[in-house]
Structure formats: C-alpha cells, structure tokens
Motif scaffolding. Structure first.
Motif, PDB file in Angstrom:
ATOM      1  N   LEU A  78       0.891  -1.266  -0.080  1.00  0.00           N
ATOM      2  CA  LEU A  78      -0.059   0.032  -0.095  1.00  0.00           C
ATOM      3  C   LEU A  78       0.778   1.273   0.017  1.00  0.00           C
ATOM      4  CD1 LEU A  78      -2.130  -1.385   2.914  1.00  0.00           C
ATOM      5  CD2 LEU A  78      -2.991  -0.868   0.403  1.00  0.00           C
ATOM      6  N   VAL A  79       0.577   2.361  -0.991  1.00  0.00           N
ATOM      7  CA  VAL A  79       1.243   3.352  -0.900  1.00  0.00           C
ATOM      8  C   VAL A  79       0.534   4.766  -0.996  1.00  0.00           C
ATOM      9  CG1 VAL A  79       1.781   2.962  -3.486  1.00  0.00           C
ATOM     10  CG2 VAL A  79       3.305   4.617  -2.069  1.00  0.00           C
ATOM     11  N   VAL A  91       0.556 -11.814   3.950  1.00  0.00           N
ATOM     12  CA  VAL A  91      -0.719 -12.646   4.028  1.00  0.00           C
ATOM     13  C   VAL A  91      -0.094 -14.149   3.529  1.00  0.00           C
ATOM     14  CG1 VAL A  91      -2.232 -10.879   3.756  1.00  0.00           C
ATOM     15  CG2 VAL A  91      -1.373 -11.878   1.897  1.00  0.00           C
ATOM     16  N   PRO A  92      -1.046 -15.080   3.988  1.00  0.00           N
ATOM     17  CA  PRO A  92      -0.630 -16.395   3.662  1.00  0.00           C
ATOM     18  C   PRO A  92      -0.916 -16.558   2.144  1.00  0.00           C
ATOM     19  CG  PRO A  92      -2.079 -16.462   5.634  1.00  0.00           C
ATOM     20  CD  PRO A  92      -2.073 -15.175   5.087  1.00  0.00           C
ATOM     21  N   LYS A 101      -8.629  -8.184   5.190  1.00  0.00           N
ATOM     22  CA  LYS A 101      -8.430  -8.039   6.475  1.00  0.00           C
ATOM     23  C   LYS A 101      -7.100  -7.316   6.647  1.00  0.00           C
ATOM     24  CE  LYS A 101      -7.837 -10.614  10.783  1.00  0.00           C
ATOM     25  NZ  LYS A 101      -7.912 -11.892  11.422  1.00  0.00           N
ATOM     26  N   ALA A 102      -6.045  -7.656   6.167  1.00  0.00           N
ATOM     27  CA  ALA A 102      -4.731  -7.055   6.176  1.00  0.00           C
ATOM     28  C   ALA A 102      -4.866  -5.574   5.684  1.00  0.00           C
ATOM     29  CB  ALA A 102      -3.730  -7.800   5.151  1.00  0.00           C
ATOM     30  N   THR A 103      -5.359  -5.230   4.679  1.00  0.00           N
ATOM     31  CA  THR A 103      -5.456  -3.876   4.242  1.00  0.00           C
ATOM     32  C   THR A 103      -6.397  -3.078   5.198  1.00  0.00           C
ATOM     33  OG1 THR A 103      -5.713  -4.607   1.898  1.00  0.00           O
ATOM     34  CG2 THR A 103      -6.504  -2.577   2.349  1.00  0.00           C
ATOM     35  N   VAL A 104      -7.303  -3.388   5.540  1.00  0.00           N
ATOM     36  CA  VAL A 104      -8.017  -2.670   6.774  1.00  0.00           C
ATOM     37  C   VAL A 104      -6.982  -2.597   8.170  1.00  0.00           C
ATOM     38  CG1 VAL A 104      -9.681  -2.709   8.486  1.00  0.00           C
ATOM     39  CG2 VAL A 104     -10.266  -3.105   6.024  1.00  0.00           C
ATOM     40  N   HIS A 128     -13.451  -5.036  -1.635  1.00  0.00           N
ATOM     41  CA  HIS A 128     -13.202  -3.506  -1.678  1.00  0.00           C
ATOM     42  C   HIS A 128     -14.460  -2.943  -0.856  1.00  0.00           C
ATOM     43  CE1 HIS A 128     -16.330  -2.875  -4.957  1.00  0.00           C
ATOM     44  NE2 HIS A 128     -16.070  -4.062  -5.109  1.00  0.00           N
ATOM     45  N   GLN A 129     -15.401  -3.352  -0.897  1.00  0.00           N
ATOM     46  CA  GLN A 129     -16.786  -2.702  -0.413  1.00  0.00           C
ATOM     47  C   GLN A 129     -16.483  -2.727   1.152  1.00  0.00           C
ATOM     48  OE1 GLN A 129     -19.611  -4.704  -2.735  1.00  0.00           O
ATOM     49  NE2 GLN A 129     -20.730  -2.937  -2.598  1.00  0.00           N
ATOM     50  N   THR A 130     -15.906  -4.016   1.654  1.00  0.00           N
ATOM     51  CA  THR A 130     -15.764  -3.954   3.201  1.00  0.00           C
ATOM     52  C   THR A 130     -14.599  -3.127   3.459  1.00  0.00           C
ATOM     53  OG1 THR A 130     -16.346  -6.261   3.379  1.00  0.00           O
ATOM     54  CG2 THR A 130     -15.013  -5.378   5.082  1.00  0.00           C
ATOM     55  N   VAL A 131     -13.519  -2.983   2.806  1.00  0.00           N
ATOM     56  CA  VAL A 131     -12.473  -2.318   2.928  1.00  0.00           C
ATOM     57  C   VAL A 131     -13.114  -0.630   2.987  1.00  0.00           C
ATOM     58  CG1 VAL A 131     -10.478  -0.945   2.047  1.00  0.00           C
ATOM     59  CG2 VAL A 131     -10.732  -3.492   2.095  1.00  0.00           C
TER      60      VAL A 131
END
Length: 209
Positions: A78-79, A91-92, A101-104, A128-131
């Motif tokens: 992420l940048v 992430v695995p 989950k990792a992005t959030v 993406h909607q969850t994020v």
C-alpha cells in the motif's frame, strides 16, 4: 482393426445441430476467458476525483499484492500517492478475505489520512466494499493490464524486490523483517520529495532551519 467411423459421427452431429432452435454460427474460442474484471460493484478509475491524479492532497492510496515463489505467500503493498508513504502486510495467500483484513489492519491507524484507494483488478480485492466501509474511504479500480495507472505502487513493488528478489519464499519472511523494510522505505529521502522522506511528509514533520 476397424477404424472409428468419424465421418458418420460428424454427420450425426450436423443433423442434431440443424434441429436446434438457435441457428447462430458457432465460433471457436481461443485463449483463456477474461475474468479479472468480474468484481462486484467495482468503480472504474475514470470516476476517481481529479485531486487524486494531481497528487494535491494526502490520503489517496494505491494497493497491490506481490506473490512469493511457487505462488506461496504474498505481501499486500500500500502506498500513499502524494508522499510515497508505504505499508506492507504479509498474508498467507491472495485469498480475498485475508487481503481485505490485512488492508484494513494496515490503514486503520491512519484512517483520517485515507480518502481513496485504487486497486489492481485482481480477485484478491473482491472485498473492496468492506475495505471502503471500514476505512470510510472510496475505492476504485484501475483498468485491466494498465499498471501505469498505479505507477506509485509499481515503483514501490520494484523497491521491495531489492530486498526480496523474485524467487523469495514469502512464507519465510518474518514480521520483523518486513517491518524493517517498511521503515527503510519510509525513511528514504527522494528527489521527487525535495530530498525529504515519505514519513516526514506523511506525518507533517518540518525540516529544521
């Protein structure tokens, strides 16, 4: 040994085809079908605010994943576009739930500085909607096979490869090692930033006179 009656079989297939209600010509398909764009409710990059392209504010992020050797293990990269500030999460796999989950988790500490995210078209970003909901941010997708639309992210991935070259098994990378790479990247002065570091600009730190 008698040869198979291929001509008779072909004639039988033609008779069956003529009996079908739909008489459209059949076309032979070549290559694999395009599936990268099949993400529900994705918003194209063309709907993204012009401020994002201009890099006129802090808070617009790009996201991608890097895959380890043998498709084992992955890193979410992420940048932030204006400052180049980056976050790295191991992430695995590229499975969407883990990437979401990792992005959030990576961006939640900086939620006030997350306005938009622009994703690659990989299925790992199907969440993406969850994020967007959890970070209160707008999410967009670059056009397929247009990596230049996420140039900051592509540049970041190239820098990460200096530490973890192709062929690296990402499953063997410790969290401490990944955090150290993130620290080095965020404290790296660059010409584009007037020889300031991404961390200094992202955190609003001023140089001493």
């Amino acid at each position: 040994m008698d040869l198979p009656a291929y001509p008779q079989e072909q004639a039988a297939r033609r008779r069956v085809y003529k009996a079908l209600r739909c008489q459209k010509a059949r076309r032979k398909r070549y290559g694999k079908p395009e599936r990268r764009g099949q993400i529900a409710n994705r918003r194209p990059i063309t709907e993204r605010p012009p401020e994002v392209e201009a890099r006129s504010r802090i808070g617009d992020w790009e996201a991608d994943t890097m895959i380890g050797a043998g498709n084992k293990g992955a890193i979410v990269t992420l940048v932030e576009r204006k400052t180049g500030y980056s976050k790295l999460m191991r992430v695995p796999s590229k499975e969407a739930a883990g990437v979401t989950k990792a992005t959030v988790r990576a961006l939640r500490p900086h939620q006030e500085q997350v306005l938009t995210l622009t994703f690659d078209n990989g299925k790992e970003f199907a969440g993406h909607q969850t994020v967007g909901k959890r970070l209160k941010a707008d999410c967009y997708f670059a056009e397929p096979y247009s990596s230049w639309q996420r140039g900051s992210n592509e540049n970041l991935n190239g820098l990460i490869r200096q530490y973890f070259p192709k062929g690296t098994d990402f499953r063997t990378i410790t969290c401490d090692a990944l955090t150290e790479v993130e620290r080095k990247l965020n404290n790296r002065p660059t010409k584009r930033l007037g020889w300031k570091t991404p961390k200094m600009l992202f955190e609003g730190v001023k140089l001493p006179n």
